[in-house]
Write a protein that holds these residues in place. Structure first.
Motif, PDB file in Angstrom:
ATOM      1  N   LEU A  26       0.842  -1.198   0.000  1.00 40.24           N
ATOM      2  CA  LEU A  26       0.000   0.000   0.000  1.00 40.24           C
ATOM      3  C   LEU A  26       0.878   1.250   0.000  1.00 40.24           C
ATOM      4  CD1 LEU A  26      -2.662   1.521   0.117  1.00 40.24           C
ATOM      5  CD2 LEU A  26      -2.681   1.157   2.608  1.00 40.24           C
ATOM      6  N   LEU A  27       1.907   1.238   0.813  1.00 34.38           N
ATOM      7  CA  LEU A  27       2.820   2.376   0.871  1.00 34.38           C
ATOM      8  C   LEU A  27       3.505   2.596  -0.484  1.00 34.38           C
ATOM      9  CD1 LEU A  27       4.105   4.573   2.637  1.00 34.38           C
ATOM     10  CD2 LEU A  27       5.876   2.909   3.242  1.00 34.38           C
ATOM     11  N   VAL A  28       3.898   1.531  -1.148  1.00 35.49           N
ATOM     12  CA  VAL A  28       4.523   1.644  -2.473  1.00 35.49           C
ATOM     13  C   VAL A  28       3.541   2.272  -3.467  1.00 35.49           C
ATOM     14  CG1 VAL A  28       5.362   0.309  -4.463  1.00 35.49           C
ATOM     15  CG2 VAL A  28       6.233  -0.178  -2.170  1.00 35.49           C
ATOM     16  N   PHE A  29       2.288   1.828  -3.453  1.00 29.79           N
ATOM     17  CA  PHE A  29       1.284   2.417  -4.352  1.00 29.79           C
ATOM     18  C   PHE A  29       1.106   3.904  -4.057  1.00 29.79           C
ATOM     19  CE2 PHE A  29      -0.752  -1.977  -4.905  1.00 29.79           C
ATOM     20  CZ  PHE A  29      -0.265  -2.130  -6.193  1.00 29.79           C
ATOM     21  N   LEU A  30       1.042   4.261  -2.779  1.00 27.86           N
ATOM     22  CA  LEU A  30       0.867   5.662  -2.397  1.00 27.86           C
ATOM     23  C   LEU A  30       2.082   6.501  -2.789  1.00 27.86           C
ATOM     24  CD1 LEU A  30      -0.777   5.143   1.101  1.00 27.86           C
ATOM     25  CD2 LEU A  30      -1.869   6.206  -0.900  1.00 27.86           C
ATOM     26  N   VAL A  31       3.273   5.985  -2.559  1.00 28.92           N
ATOM     27  CA  VAL A  31       4.494   6.726  -2.902  1.00 28.92           C
ATOM     28  C   VAL A  31       4.617   6.881  -4.418  1.00 28.92           C
ATOM     29  CG1 VAL A  31       7.025   6.595  -2.873  1.00 28.92           C
ATOM     30  CG2 VAL A  31       5.734   6.187  -0.773  1.00 28.92           C
ATOM     31  N   ALA A  32       4.328   5.830  -5.159  1.00 26.35           N
ATOM     32  CA  ALA A  32       4.415   5.904  -6.625  1.00 26.35           C
ATOM     33  C   ALA A  32       3.455   6.957  -7.163  1.00 26.35           C
ATOM     34  CB  ALA A  32       4.125   4.547  -7.247  1.00 26.35           C
ATOM     35  N   THR A  34       2.120   9.506  -5.542  1.00 26.58           N
ATOM     36  CA  THR A  34       2.560  10.829  -5.091  1.00 26.58           C
ATOM     37  C   THR A  34       3.754  11.310  -5.914  1.00 26.58           C
ATOM     38  OG1 THR A  34       1.767  10.367  -2.857  1.00 26.58           O
ATOM     39  CG2 THR A  34       3.372  12.148  -3.088  1.00 26.58           C
ATOM     40  N   ALA A  35       4.680  10.429  -6.181  1.00 31.68           N
ATOM     41  CA  ALA A  35       5.862  10.791  -6.965  1.00 31.68           C
ATOM     42  C   ALA A  35       5.475  11.234  -8.368  1.00 31.68           C
ATOM     43  CB  ALA A  35       6.838   9.620  -7.019  1.00 31.68           C
ATOM     44  N   VAL A  70      -8.016  17.951  -5.174  1.00 35.02           N
ATOM     45  CA  VAL A  70      -8.797  16.863  -5.768  1.00 35.02           C
ATOM     46  C   VAL A  70      -7.866  15.801  -6.350  1.00 35.02           C
ATOM     47  CG1 VAL A  70     -10.433  16.253  -7.608  1.00 35.02           C
ATOM     48  CG2 VAL A  70     -10.843  18.266  -6.183  1.00 35.02           C
ATOM     49  N   TRP A  71      -6.836  16.234  -7.095  1.00 44.75           N
ATOM     50  CA  TRP A  71      -5.884  15.269  -7.656  1.00 44.75           C
ATOM     51  C   TRP A  71      -5.286  14.410  -6.540  1.00 44.75           C
ATOM     52  CZ3 TRP A  71      -5.543  13.524 -12.336  1.00 44.75           C
ATOM     53  CH2 TRP A  71      -5.762  14.342 -13.439  1.00 44.75           C
ATOM     54  N   THR A  72      -4.910  15.042  -5.442  1.00 46.66           N
ATOM     55  CA  THR A  72      -4.299  14.314  -4.328  1.00 46.66           C
ATOM     56  C   THR A  72      -5.250  13.272  -3.764  1.00 46.66           C
ATOM     57  OG1 THR A  72      -2.921  16.225  -3.776  1.00 46.66           O
ATOM     58  CG2 THR A  72      -3.263  14.578  -2.038  1.00 46.66           C
ATOM     59  N   ILE A  73      -6.471  13.671  -3.494  1.00 42.91           N
ATOM     60  CA  ILE A  73      -7.466  12.743  -2.936  1.00 42.91           C
ATOM     61  C   ILE A  73      -7.731  11.595  -3.903  1.00 42.91           C
ATOM     62  CG2 ILE A  73      -9.915  12.536  -2.297  1.00 42.91           C
ATOM     63  CD1 ILE A  73      -9.604  15.482  -1.209  1.00 42.91           C
ATOM     64  N   LEU A  74      -7.847  11.907  -5.181  1.00 44.13           N
ATOM     65  CA  LEU A  74      -8.137  10.871  -6.174  1.00 44.13           C
ATOM     66  C   LEU A  74      -6.973   9.897  -6.342  1.00 44.13           C
ATOM     67  CD1 LEU A  74     -10.057  13.003  -8.799  1.00 44.13           C
ATOM     68  CD2 LEU A  74     -11.007  11.375  -7.155  1.00 44.13           C
ATOM     69  N   HIS A  75      -5.763  10.398  -6.259  1.00 41.77           N
ATOM     70  CA  HIS A  75      -4.599   9.495  -6.350  1.00 41.77           C
ATOM     71  C   HIS A  75      -4.514   8.582  -5.130  1.00 41.77           C
ATOM     72  CE1 HIS A  75      -2.525  10.271 -10.081  1.00 41.77           C
ATOM     73  NE2 HIS A  75      -2.910  11.529  -9.977  1.00 41.77           N
ATOM     74  N   ILE A  76      -4.887   9.084  -3.985  1.00 38.25           N
ATOM     75  CA  ILE A  76      -4.949   8.220  -2.801  1.00 38.25           C
ATOM     76  C   ILE A  76      -5.989   7.123  -3.031  1.00 38.25           C
ATOM     77  CG2 ILE A  76      -5.631   8.121  -0.363  1.00 38.25           C
ATOM     78  CD1 ILE A  76      -4.352  10.966  -0.100  1.00 38.25           C
ATOM     79  N   GLY A  77      -7.151   7.512  -3.543  1.00 46.80           N
ATOM     80  CA  GLY A  77      -8.196   6.528  -3.842  1.00 46.80           C
ATOM     81  C   GLY A  77      -7.747   5.490  -4.848  1.00 46.80           C
ATOM     82  N   MET A  78      -7.047   5.923  -5.895  1.00 45.21           N
ATOM     83  CA  MET A  78      -6.549   4.972  -6.895  1.00 45.21           C
ATOM     84  C   MET A  78      -5.506   4.036  -6.294  1.00 45.21           C
ATOM     85  SD  MET A  78      -7.978   4.927  -9.839  1.00 45.21           S
ATOM     86  CE  MET A  78      -6.784   4.158 -10.916  1.00 45.21           C
ATOM     87  N   SER A  79      -4.672   4.559  -5.424  1.00 42.51           N
ATOM     88  CA  SER A  79      -3.667   3.723  -4.757  1.00 42.51           C
ATOM     89  C   SER A  79      -4.334   2.663  -3.896  1.00 42.51           C
ATOM     90  CB  SER A  79      -2.741   4.589  -3.898  1.00 42.51           C
ATOM     91  OG  SER A  79      -2.011   5.479  -4.695  1.00 42.51           O
ATOM     92  N   VAL A  80      -5.343   3.069  -3.156  1.00 40.29           N
ATOM     93  CA  VAL A  80      -6.078   2.113  -2.314  1.00 40.29           C
ATOM     94  C   VAL A  80      -6.785   1.087  -3.198  1.00 40.29           C
ATOM     95  CG1 VAL A  80      -7.975   1.854  -0.657  1.00 40.29           C
ATOM     96  CG2 VAL A  80      -6.290   3.689  -0.351  1.00 40.29           C
ATOM     97  N   ALA A  81      -7.363   1.533  -4.300  1.00 42.17           N
ATOM     98  CA  ALA A  81      -8.039   0.609  -5.222  1.00 42.17           C
ATOM     99  C   ALA A  81      -7.052  -0.423  -5.769  1.00 42.17           C
ATOM    100  CB  ALA A  81      -8.693   1.386  -6.363  1.00 42.17           C
ATOM    101  N   GLN A 104      -1.965   4.084 -16.343  1.00 39.87           N
ATOM    102  CA  GLN A 104      -2.617   5.360 -16.048  1.00 39.87           C
ATOM    103  C   GLN A 104      -1.676   6.278 -15.274  1.00 39.87           C
ATOM    104  OE1 GLN A 104      -3.955   6.892 -13.057  1.00 39.87           O
ATOM    105  NE2 GLN A 104      -3.132   5.272 -11.768  1.00 39.87           N
ATOM    106  N   LEU A 105      -0.812   5.713 -14.428  1.00 39.23           N
ATOM    107  CA  LEU A 105       0.177   6.549 -13.736  1.00 39.23           C
ATOM    108  C   LEU A 105       1.117   7.209 -14.741  1.00 39.23           C
ATOM    109  CD1 LEU A 105       1.304   4.538 -10.563  1.00 39.23           C
ATOM    110  CD2 LEU A 105       0.017   6.677 -10.627  1.00 39.23           C
ATOM    111  N   LEU A 106       1.575   6.430 -15.719  1.00 38.44           N
ATOM    112  CA  LEU A 106       2.474   6.959 -16.738  1.00 38.44           C
ATOM    113  C   LEU A 106       1.794   8.060 -17.556  1.00 38.44           C
ATOM    114  CD1 LEU A 106       5.128   6.862 -18.355  1.00 38.44           C
ATOM    115  CD2 LEU A 106       4.072   5.081 -19.746  1.00 38.44           C
ATOM    116  N   LEU A 107       0.580   7.810 -18.005  1.00 38.37           N
ATOM    117  CA  LEU A 107      -0.143   8.815 -18.791  1.00 38.37           C
ATOM    118  C   LEU A 107      -0.381  10.072 -17.968  1.00 38.37           C
ATOM    119  CD1 LEU A 107      -2.653   6.480 -20.636  1.00 38.37           C
ATOM    120  CD2 LEU A 107      -0.816   7.826 -21.694  1.00 38.37           C
TER     121      LEU A 107
END
Length: 180
Positions: A26-32, A34-35, A70-81, A104-107
Motif C-alpha cells: 500500500l505504501l509503495v502504491f501511495l508513494v508511486a 505521489t511521486a 482533488v488530484w491528491t485525494i483521487l490518487h490516494i483513492g486509486m492507490s487504495v483501489a 494510467q500513472l504513466l499517462l
C-alpha cells in the motif's frame, strides 16, 4: 496474540508478515502515485503560473488549490483501489488490472508536462497533445475500472470519482483548444 509469541527470540507469525507485506505494498502504491503527481507538477509549475494563468479558460475551471487537492485525494483513492486488487492476487487474475494502473500513472505523469511545459515551444499543438493524452488516460482509467471491478467491487467504486475527474479535466483541455 499470546504473550509467548511476543517474547524475544520467537518467530514472527505468518499473518504478521502478511500484514506487514500488505502495508508495504500500500505504501509503495501511495508513494508511486505521489511521486508521479509531484514530478509532473514540478515539470509544469513554471508554465502553469506563466502562459496558462493568462490563457482563456472554461467558466467551469476550478482554482489551482481545489484542483491540486482533488488530484491528491483521487490518487490516494486509486492507490487504495490498486492495493485492494493486489490483495486478491491469490484468488483472482490481477496482472491486467495492475498493468492498467501502471499505465494510467504513466499517462498522468506525461499529461502535465505535455500540456503546460510544451506550450511555449509547440503552441497550440501542445493543447492537442494534452487532450490526446487525457483521452488515452480516460480510456485507460475506464478499462482499469472494469478490471478492478471484476476483482473487487470496492476497488471499482474507488475508480469512479477518478474517471469523472479525468473527463472533467478533458473538458477543460478541450475548452483551452477552443478558447485560445
Amino acid at each position: 496474540m499470546s504473550v509467548s509469541s511476543r517474547m524475544p527470540g520467537r518467530a514472527i507469525l505468518p499473518e504478521t508478515v502478511d500484514r506487514l507485506r500488505s502495508a508495504a505494498v500500500l505504501l509503495v502504491f501511495l508513494v508511486a502515485s505521489t511521486a508521479i503527481v509531484m514530478a509532473g507538477t514540478a515539470l509544469a509549475q513554471e508554465h502553469y503560473f506563466g502562459w496558462y494563468a493568462e490563457a482563456a479558460k472554461a467558466p467551469w475551471t476550478v482554482s489551482p488549490w481545489v484542483s491540486g487537492s482533488v488530484w491528491t485525494i483521487l490518487h490516494i483513492g486509486m492507490s487504495v483501489a490498486a492495493w485492494l486488487v493486489w490483495r486478491e492476487r491469490a484468488t483472482a487474475r490481477v496482472s491486467s488490472a495492475l498493468s492498467l494502473y501502471g499505465t494510467q500513472l504513466l499517462l498522468n505523469a506525461l499529461w502535465r508536462p505535455a500540456l503546460f511545459s510544451f506550450y511555449p515551444a509547440l503552441g497550440e499543438m501542445a493543447l492537442y497533445l494534452g487532450a490526446a493524452i487525457m483521452m488515452l488516460l480516460g480510456i485507460t482509467v475506464a478499462a482499469a475500472l472494469a478490471e478492478f471491478r471484476k476483482v473487487s467491487r470496492a476497488a471499482g467504486l474507488l475508480v469512479v470519482p477518478y474517471l469523472s475527474w479525468i473527463l472533467y479535466i478533458l473538458s477543460l483541455n478541450i475548452a483551452l483548444i477552443a478558447l485560445n
